[in-house]
Design an enzyme around this catalytic site. Structure first.
Site, PDB file in Angstrom:
ATOM      1  CB  ALA A  51      -0.920   0.005   1.220  1.00 51.33           C
ATOM      2  CG  ASP A  52       2.549   5.150  -1.693  1.00 51.57           C
ATOM      3  OD1 ASP A  52       3.381   5.247  -0.767  1.00 51.57           O
ATOM      4  OD2 ASP A  52       2.386   6.054  -2.541  1.00 51.57           O
ATOM      5  CB  THR A  53      -1.356   6.553   2.324  1.00 49.28           C
ATOM      6  OG1 THR A  53      -1.990   5.273   2.463  1.00 49.28           O
ATOM      7  CG2 THR A  53      -2.372   7.642   2.654  1.00 49.28           C
TER       8      THR A  53
END
Length: 204
Positions: free
Chosen positions: A74-76
């Site tokens: 994941a990346d935010t």
């Protein structure tokens, strides 16, 4: 498909918040950090950027496993109304500049996540949440930065931490702002991986 204790999930992230959310959901997993170069390409928009990062993180970790393990990455990021990408601050002044941009405005939080197996992409999604900050004073900004909390967080703030008092409203997934759109991820883990929530009883 029912939960299988032999199913091995690898969380390709060093984020303590993502780890805590999965533990709280009773999902068995192992953490393996991916060290990719997270730099936006020229003219790359926020949606494309988080999607690319999620895929690259998953692939980087997937290369280490050859026995059918499932890789969750994941990346935010935070994106301003001017489509400016705000990642983790580099220093005090950078954090202050970000928080001043967010003050009194609505911004977009984007999380991209991927599930891979055997170097094959099973699913990649980008989830949006709109967050509105009240007007925050320079005194509040300075005091918040002095806590040290902004420095490991996209956009220089954590919704679950001391900055919660800055937030006027949230439209969309709350956990997305923490770094993982948990509801979406759990649905996909059950659908594509066959792992159900609360299949383990570890403390978190």
């Amino acid at each position: 498909m029912k939960s299988n204790n032999m199913t091995k999930i690898i969380l390709a992230s060093a984020s303590p918040r993502r780890k805590q959310m999965l533990l709280a959901s009773g999902i068995p997993f192992t953490v393996v950090v991916s060290n990719i170069d997270e730099v936006p390409k020229e003219n790359e928009g926020g949606h494309d950027y988080v999607q690319r990062n999620a895929r690259e993180k998953a692939l980087a970790v997937n290369k280490q496993f050859k026995n059918g393990e499932f890789i969750l990455s994941a990346d935010t990021i935070v994106v301003t109304k001017e489509d400016k990408i705000l990642e983790k601050p580099l220093n005090h002044d950078h954090a202050k500049s970000m928080l001043q941009m967010l003050s009194g405005n609505t911004h977009l939080v984007l999380s991209g996540y991927s599930i891979y197996q055997n170097n094959n992409e099973i699913i990649t999604r980008v989830i949006e949440t709109f967050v509105t900050f009240r007007n925050i004073s320079n005194r509040e900004i300075e005091a918040y930065i002095m806590t040290g909390e902004p420095f490991d967080k996209a956009g220089s703030y954590g919704i679950q931490g001391r900055a919660m008092g800055f937030i006027e409203s949230v439209k969309g997934s709350y956990t997305n702002v923490m770094g993982l759109p948990l509801s979406h991820v759990l649905i996909d883990l059950e659908k594509f991986v066959g792992v159900e929530t609360f299949s383990t009883l570890e403390d978190f």
